[in-house]
Enzyme design. Structure first.
Site, mmCIF file in Angstrom:
data_model
loop_
_atom_site.group_PDB
_atom_site.id
_atom_site.type_symbol
_atom_site.label_atom_id
_atom_site.label_comp_id
_atom_site.label_asym_id
_atom_site.label_seq_id
_atom_site.Cartn_x
_atom_site.Cartn_y
_atom_site.Cartn_z
ATOM 1 N N ARG A 1 51.691 -27.809 -2.301
ATOM 2 C CA ARG A 1 52.892 -28.493 -1.802
ATOM 3 C C ARG A 1 53.526 -29.216 -2.994
ATOM 4 O O ARG A 1 53.179 -30.361 -3.296
ATOM 5 C CB ARG A 1 52.512 -29.477 -0.692
ATOM 6 C CG ARG A 1 53.736 -30.058 0.005
ATOM 7 C CD ARG A 1 53.356 -30.953 1.160
ATOM 8 N NE ARG A 1 54.514 -31.287 1.957
ATOM 9 C CZ ARG A 1 55.270 -32.365 1.777
ATOM 10 N NH1 ARG A 1 55.002 -33.219 0.823
ATOM 11 N NH2 ARG A 1 56.309 -32.605 2.571
ATOM 12 N N TYR A 2 54.451 -28.534 -3.655
ATOM 13 C CA TYR A 2 54.977 -29.077 -4.915
ATOM 14 C C TYR A 2 55.709 -30.401 -4.730
ATOM 15 O O TYR A 2 55.737 -31.230 -5.621
ATOM 16 C CB TYR A 2 55.851 -28.046 -5.636
ATOM 17 C CG TYR A 2 57.092 -27.640 -4.882
ATOM 18 C CD1 TYR A 2 58.231 -28.430 -4.913
ATOM 19 C CD2 TYR A 2 57.138 -26.474 -4.126
ATOM 20 C CE1 TYR A 2 59.372 -28.076 -4.220
ATOM 21 C CE2 TYR A 2 58.273 -26.107 -3.431
ATOM 22 C CZ TYR A 2 59.384 -26.911 -3.472
ATOM 23 O OH TYR A 2 60.517 -26.570 -2.785
ATOM 24 N N GLU A 3 56.273 -30.633 -3.540
ATOM 25 C CA GLU A 3 56.975 -31.901 -3.314
ATOM 26 C C GLU A 3 56.006 -33.085 -3.438
ATOM 27 O O GLU A 3 56.388 -34.162 -3.883
ATOM 28 C CB GLU A 3 57.643 -31.917 -1.938
ATOM 29 C CG GLU A 3 58.883 -31.028 -1.828
ATOM 30 C CD GLU A 3 60.136 -31.627 -2.486
ATOM 31 O OE1 GLU A 3 60.064 -32.713 -3.072
ATOM 32 O OE2 GLU A 3 61.187 -30.960 -2.395
ATOM 33 N N HIS B 1 50.506 -46.034 -12.025
ATOM 34 C CA HIS B 1 49.965 -44.778 -11.487
ATOM 35 C C HIS B 1 48.493 -44.986 -11.211
ATOM 36 O O HIS B 1 47.801 -45.636 -11.984
ATOM 37 C CB HIS B 1 50.116 -43.651 -12.512
ATOM 38 C CG HIS B 1 49.177 -42.498 -12.284
ATOM 39 N ND1 HIS B 1 48.077 -42.260 -13.092
ATOM 40 C CD2 HIS B 1 49.151 -41.556 -11.322
ATOM 41 C CE1 HIS B 1 47.438 -41.189 -12.644
ATOM 42 N NE2 HIS B 1 48.056 -40.741 -11.570
ATOM 43 N N ARG C 1 39.555 -39.670 -6.618
ATOM 44 C CA ARG C 1 39.265 -38.399 -5.953
ATOM 45 C C ARG C 1 37.772 -38.103 -5.901
ATOM 46 O O ARG C 1 36.990 -38.581 -6.732
ATOM 47 C CB ARG C 1 39.996 -37.261 -6.660
ATOM 48 C CG ARG C 1 39.637 -37.136 -8.112
ATOM 49 C CD ARG C 1 40.559 -36.215 -8.896
ATOM 50 N NE ARG C 1 40.111 -36.122 -10.287
ATOM 51 C CZ ARG C 1 40.487 -36.957 -11.264
ATOM 52 N NH1 ARG C 1 41.348 -37.930 -11.032
ATOM 53 N NH2 ARG C 1 40.007 -36.819 -12.487
ATOM 54 N N SER D 1 46.672 -40.446 -4.709
ATOM 55 C CA SER D 1 47.412 -40.438 -5.955
ATOM 56 C C SER D 1 48.736 -41.144 -5.717
ATOM 57 O O SER D 1 49.403 -40.884 -4.715
ATOM 58 C CB SER D 1 47.644 -38.980 -6.347
ATOM 59 O OG SER D 1 48.414 -38.910 -7.495
ATOM 60 N N ASN E 1 44.945 -42.783 -9.249
ATOM 61 C CA ASN E 1 44.453 -41.566 -8.595
ATOM 62 C C ASN E 1 42.943 -41.716 -8.474
ATOM 63 O O ASN E 1 42.272 -42.045 -9.447
ATOM 64 C CB ASN E 1 44.822 -40.348 -9.476
ATOM 65 C CG ASN E 1 44.006 -39.106 -9.140
ATOM 66 O OD1 ASN E 1 43.300 -38.560 -9.986
ATOM 67 N ND2 ASN E 1 44.076 -38.665 -7.906
#
Lengths: 386, 386
Positions: free
Chosen positions: A343-345, A189, A193, A175, A191
């Protein structure tokens, strides 16, 4: 391919081996037949022994893979392995391509992280560059138990899964969100998966993903180039894909309360499990590989364009809209943030370095800003699909 | 109060009348008894005729009320009327108090808006002031049909409402978010609301609301003053309120994924329908009236404090967190944005003019920033409730 070359390669692989060459198993078979003494059991043993001595060429990637190298080498035909290595490679190539556009050698900061529940990821962020104000490229390879709520959500999408219990899952994805500094360079952007979930001893799998562009000023040539590149990648696999996934993208990236799109779209899809796992993987790989040719020419062409404070302020306002979409509507962000231990970061690296919200901001209809808004309010077709 | 004075006032009210004086009905009764000829029916007629000639003193408010002035004058004892006039008055007083802090005469922009489904609002925003970077104070008075989804949500909160059908509702509320420019002046938010919903011919009503503070740097004296002012407002009505609503506030304004609070709390409550409608209204009125004394002293004390770029950058990062809370977790924002036909500009006026997101930002534990974070991670009690 000549037979002795196959043997030489297979032997050479004992010293140094790149898993991305997917012909290796065939080489092993040639080796078996050529030497003529192996049973299936001993081949398996030989493969395992060989794998222990082989090494992944880590220099191809931003960091060591999340999955143990031996597990990857011993399961090279498994889609989990293929996907992990593909997204690792795309991550590295994309980061390197972006770094090459910077002037003062700005580099991505690389964080490899593991999660206690299983798996982890590699988060690469270049912040405060001259060309890229904030660029984040993340891969994650995670395993764990899917909570009943998430299972239920998948059931509504037609997956045959047992109700009301936790189910084991695997997910691997890449992503990225790139926010350039120059308002004439669009934000991109993408992504891609792969998902597996097991229920009643049966494994279900599917692919999802997309690439979309968010310009601050509309450049029609850029829009056409971007969409054309994605269409070509789709057309290689199924000429029905681009029109279907282009519309899906327009429908998905919609800031409903403002009645406008986040950007000028691209492609978006989910639940792809046809015509075969291998073909679906190849399609997703083509899409991921089309990111650089779809985007880098736009960066090169506009990164030195002139702009003033007006353009910067408009870019910041549009970045506010980007934040609105990501925090209010984006399924991936919401799913991520509501997952305990996430892992919000790595999830929030998609947010711009700076954003702005003005009450009742308006643009003149025939201004450059108005022309972008017109297209955001009424998504258009950029390439003919006739 | 002397009898003739009552009559004089009642007669005077035919020319000019302020509905906020809730003694008027009593005056009417005195008038009836004094003159001695009125029947109940004729009094009602007299009231209506009088009301037509009376006028609301619009100069007390930021704009004309949403509800027609005659409807208000004819239903002055109705909680809908009381609430609308109370929030209009609080809005005007608060806006005027903030304007008085500006140096160059910056004023609130006033937008009075109506919605096709019923009702409307008055949105006041002061943007790019010297003291206030963005200040929004909104009232709304709306009627309409509650969709079954919203009804269901209320049922889970214990309301006795018919399932699976639309129900008529009324809502009146005030909501404000003030983002000052100086990082030493905290952001304040408050919201007070009254709700009615009708099901099977029966009306249910309740009040909700709260006030909370979001400092960028912790000033313990300010925190104590703020909480003490709210506690005093609560204690007038029920000494159990402050401890209960302080905890509710800490629990509600939580940025779950970051394991930190949005600010240093305040009070928050919902579904208040005891001990009586009148008492509950008085409590909410006390809370709303405590906003100015809780906050304005902080503005005055710190609006000219020195600060540099470090403090500004930290303020912008914390404003990013504010955006995260409002767009991801805040029930009011989500409910508002998902409501078709909502005026999103009035909902999103709560967002700061500027915000920032840095990947993996860290603060030194003993820095001024670290001291704030410590309190956000571990909410503390600012006033003794023993």
């Amino acid at each position: 391919m000549s037979f002795p070359k196959g043997i030489r390669r297979a032997l050479a692989s004992l010293a140094s081996y790149q898993l991305t060459r997917r012909t290796s198993r065939r080489h092993m078979q040639y080796l078996m037949i050529g030497i003529g003494f192996a049973t299936t059991a001993s081949v398996s043993f030989v493969q395992m022994e060989a794998a222990k001595k082989r090494k992944l060429n880590i220099s191809l990637y931003m960091a060591e893979p999340i999955t143990d190298a031996n597990t990857l080498l011993n399961n090279e035909e498994d889609m989990r392995t293929k996907m992990e290595l593909m997204i690792m490679k795309v991550q590295a190539e994309f980061c390197q391509a972006l770094e090459a556009e910077e002037y003062a050698g700005q580099k991505f900061k690389v964080d490899r992280w593991l999660r206690t529940e299983g798996g982890g990821g590699i988060t690469c962020v270049l912040q405060d560059g001259e060309v890229f104000e904030k660029a984040g490229v993340n891969i994650s390879v995670v395993t764990g138990m899917l909570p009943p709520g998430a299972v239920q959500q998948m059931r509504t999408r037609g997956k045959k899964l047992a109700e009301g219990k936790k189910l084991p899952f695997f997910a691997a994805g890449i992503s990225a969100v790139i926010h350039p500094r120059n308002p004439h360079v669009p934000t991109i952007h993408f992504n891609y998966r792969y998902f597996e979930v097991e229920s009643d001893g049966e494994k279900q799998w599917w692919f999802g993903g997309g690439t979309d562009l968010t310009p601050y000023y509309l450049n029609e040539e850029d829009a056409i180039h971007f969409h054309k590149t994605l269409k070509d990648a789709c057309d290689e696999h199924d000429i029905g894909y681009y029109p279907r996934f282009k519309k899906w993208c327009d429908d998905y990236f919609r800031i409903t309360h403002r009645k406008e799109s986040r950007g000028i779209g691209g492609i978006f899809f989910d639940d792809i499990d046809t015509p075969s796992q291998e073909e679906a993987f190849k399609f997703v790989t083509s899409c991921a590989k089309s990111v650089i040719p779809s985007y880098l020419p736009l960066v090169r062409q506009h990164k030195n364009d002139d702009y003033g404070d007006n353009e910067r302020q408009w870019q910041l306002l549009r970045r506010g809209r980007y934040v609105e979409f990501n925090l209010i509507y984006d399924r991936g962000t919401k799913f991520g943030l509501y997952t305990p231990g996430a892992r919000y970061e790595s999830i929030l690296m998609s947010l711009p370095l700076n954003a702005r919200w003005e009450y009742m901001h308006t643009v003149r209809p025939n201004s450059k800003e108005g022309k972008l808004l017109e297209v955001l309010q009424n998504p258009k077709d950029w390439v003919s699909t006739a």
